[in-house]
Design a protein around this motif. Structure first.
Motif, PDB file in Angstrom:
ATOM      1  N   LYS A  33      59.155 -17.736  31.038  1.00  0.00           N
ATOM      2  CA  LYS A  33      60.124 -18.529  30.281  1.00  0.00           C
ATOM      3  C   LYS A  33      60.121 -18.063  28.833  1.00  0.00           C
ATOM      4  CE  LYS A  33      62.456 -22.636  29.890  1.00  0.00           C
ATOM      5  NZ  LYS A  33      63.565 -23.036  30.750  1.00  0.00           N
ATOM      6  N   CYS A  34      61.318 -17.764  28.313  1.00  0.00           N
ATOM      7  CA  CYS A  34      61.446 -17.280  26.944  1.00  0.00           C
ATOM      8  C   CYS A  34      61.472 -18.453  25.968  1.00  0.00           C
ATOM      9  CB  CYS A  34      62.713 -16.452  26.812  1.00  0.00           C
ATOM     10  SG  CYS A  34      62.983 -15.844  25.131  1.00  0.00           S
ATOM     11  N   GLY A  35      60.599 -18.406  24.962  1.00  0.00           N
ATOM     12  CA  GLY A  35      60.544 -19.443  23.947  1.00  0.00           C
ATOM     13  C   GLY A  35      61.705 -19.378  22.965  1.00  0.00           C
ATOM     14  N   ALA A  36      62.380 -18.234  22.896  1.00  0.00           N
ATOM     15  CA  ALA A  36      63.488 -18.081  21.941  1.00  0.00           C
ATOM     16  C   ALA A  36      64.821 -18.536  22.538  1.00  0.00           C
ATOM     17  CB  ALA A  36      63.580 -16.615  21.492  1.00  0.00           C
ATOM     18  N   CYS A  37      65.134 -18.092  23.745  1.00  0.00           N
ATOM     19  CA  CYS A  37      66.459 -18.403  24.313  1.00  0.00           C
ATOM     20  C   CYS A  37      66.394 -19.280  25.554  1.00  0.00           C
ATOM     21  CB  CYS A  37      67.220 -17.111  24.619  1.00  0.00           C
ATOM     22  SG  CYS A  37      66.642 -16.244  26.093  1.00  0.00           S
ATOM     23  N   GLY A  38      65.197 -19.509  26.086  1.00  0.00           N
ATOM     24  CA  GLY A  38      65.059 -20.382  27.249  1.00  0.00           C
ATOM     25  C   GLY A  38      65.275 -19.689  28.581  1.00  0.00           C
ATOM     26  N   GLU A  39      65.570 -18.405  28.585  1.00  0.00           N
ATOM     27  CA  GLU A  39      65.816 -17.681  29.831  1.00  0.00           C
ATOM     28  C   GLU A  39      64.564 -17.687  30.711  1.00  0.00           C
ATOM     29  OE1 GLU A  39      68.694 -16.434  30.694  1.00  0.00           O
ATOM     30  OE2 GLU A  39      68.277 -14.998  32.290  1.00  0.00           O
ATOM     31  N   LEU A  40      64.777 -17.926  31.996  1.00  0.00           N
ATOM     32  CA  LEU A  40      63.693 -17.866  32.972  1.00  0.00           C
ATOM     33  C   LEU A  40      63.911 -16.637  33.839  1.00  0.00           C
ATOM     34  CD1 LEU A  40      61.211 -19.274  34.279  1.00  0.00           C
ATOM     35  CD2 LEU A  40      62.833 -20.409  35.806  1.00  0.00           C
ATOM     36  N   SER A  41      62.871 -15.844  34.006  1.00  0.00           N
ATOM     37  CA  SER A  41      62.959 -14.667  34.872  1.00  0.00           C
ATOM     38  C   SER A  41      61.813 -14.707  35.869  1.00  0.00           C
ATOM     39  CB  SER A  41      62.924 -13.376  34.049  1.00  0.00           C
ATOM     40  OG  SER A  41      61.789 -13.359  33.211  1.00  0.00           O
ATOM     41  N   ILE A  42      61.946 -13.949  36.928  1.00  0.00           N
ATOM     42  CA  ILE A  42      60.939 -13.929  37.984  1.00  0.00           C
ATOM     43  C   ILE A  42      59.851 -12.928  37.633  1.00  0.00           C
ATOM     44  CG2 ILE A  42      60.580 -13.353  40.415  1.00  0.00           C
ATOM     45  CD1 ILE A  42      63.469 -14.424  40.858  1.00  0.00           C
ATOM     46  N   GLY A  43      58.609 -13.324  37.883  1.00  0.00           N
ATOM     47  CA  GLY A  43      57.475 -12.454  37.608  1.00  0.00           C
ATOM     48  C   GLY A  43      56.975 -12.648  36.187  1.00  0.00           C
ATOM     49  N   THR A  44      55.902 -11.951  35.869  1.00  0.00           N
ATOM     50  CA  THR A  44      55.311 -12.007  34.537  1.00  0.00           C
ATOM     51  C   THR A  44      55.844 -10.837  33.733  1.00  0.00           C
ATOM     52  OG1 THR A  44      53.347 -13.050  35.456  1.00  0.00           O
ATOM     53  CG2 THR A  44      53.130 -12.036  33.274  1.00  0.00           C
ATOM     54  N   ASN A  45      56.639 -11.149  32.726  1.00  0.00           N
ATOM     55  CA  ASN A  45      57.285 -10.116  31.929  1.00  0.00           C
ATOM     56  C   ASN A  45      56.794 -10.172  30.491  1.00  0.00           C
ATOM     57  OD1 ASN A  45      59.006  -9.311  34.123  1.00  0.00           O
ATOM     58  ND2 ASN A  45      60.137 -11.205  33.769  1.00  0.00           N
ATOM     59  N   LEU A  49      64.323 -10.689  29.427  1.00  0.00           N
ATOM     60  CA  LEU A  49      65.384  -9.840  29.964  1.00  0.00           C
ATOM     61  C   LEU A  49      66.744 -10.197  29.376  1.00  0.00           C
ATOM     62  CD1 LEU A  49      64.220  -9.888  33.697  1.00  0.00           C
ATOM     63  CD2 LEU A  49      63.703  -8.194  31.929  1.00  0.00           C
ATOM     64  N   ASN A  50      66.838 -11.358  28.727  1.00  0.00           N
ATOM     65  CA  ASN A  50      68.107 -11.799  28.149  1.00  0.00           C
ATOM     66  C   ASN A  50      68.244 -11.426  26.675  1.00  0.00           C
ATOM     67  OD1 ASN A  50      70.625 -13.302  28.205  1.00  0.00           O
ATOM     68  ND2 ASN A  50      69.549 -14.847  26.994  1.00  0.00           N
ATOM     69  N   CYS A  51      67.201 -11.753  25.864  1.00  0.00           N
ATOM     70  CA  CYS A  51      67.338 -11.569  24.415  1.00  0.00           C
ATOM     71  C   CYS A  51      66.381 -10.530  23.840  1.00  0.00           C
ATOM     72  CB  CYS A  51      67.155 -12.912  23.693  1.00  0.00           C
ATOM     73  SG  CYS A  51      65.451 -13.481  23.629  1.00  0.00           S
ATOM     74  N   GLY A  52      65.452 -10.033  24.657  1.00  0.00           N
ATOM     75  CA  GLY A  52      64.508  -9.041  24.169  1.00  0.00           C
ATOM     76  C   GLY A  52      63.327  -9.644  23.425  1.00  0.00           C
TER      77      GLY A  52
END
Ligand SMILES: [Zn+2]
Length: 144
Positions: A33-45, A49-52
């Motif tokens: 889960k991205c703390g900046a834009c809230g995007e959720l992606s699968i796996g540990t990244n 993947l949305n805002c960099g």
């Protein structure tokens, strides 16, 4: 598929499956889960993947979802296919999780019974259960 082994399990992909893998009930897929834009992606990244952005936290994804679409795989996939031999046709579905992501996964069960919109539950599958290093993989099956 089997879940029986007394050997430690190695995730089929690092960062995708919660560890330790000590019970099918506690088994979960992981997301970032991205703390900046809230995007959720699968796996540990490491990067959103949305805002960099790099302010990502690991979250345990819901073990239940809805079958969004599916296909039936009728020929053995090329490469290192670890399924039953001889090959048995299986479902491959896109599961929509309430967390807001969709994940592609093998489907357990009778290929004639899958239906779009069905409630699905995550399963732990052990691959190469008789080997010294069995793998933890996953699938989904219909629950309603
Ligand atoms: Zn982001």
């Amino acid at each position: 598929m089997s879940t029986a082994t007394d050997r430690p399990l190695t995730p089929i992909r690092k960062g995708l499956i919660s560890e330790p893998i000590d019970s099918p009930e506690a088994f979960r897929l992981l997301g970032s889960k991205c703390g900046a834009c809230g995007e959720l992606s699968i796996g540990t990244n490491a990067v959103c993947l949305n805002c960099g952005g790099s302010d990502l936290s690991s979250v345990r994804l819901s073990p239940e979802g809805i079958l969004w679409t599916f296909t039936i795989v009728r020929h053995a996939p090329p490469g290192d296919y670890r399924g039953p031999k001889p090959f048995v046709p299986f479902g491959l579905g896109l599961i929509e999780l309430p967390d807001g992501v969709r994940i592609m996964a093998p489907l357990d069960g009778d290929i004639e019974t899958f239906r779009i919109g069905a409630r699905m539950r995550l399963n732990l599958n052990v691959l190469d259960a008789d080997s010294p290093a069995p793998l933890a993989a996953f699938s989904f099956s219909m629950i309603g």
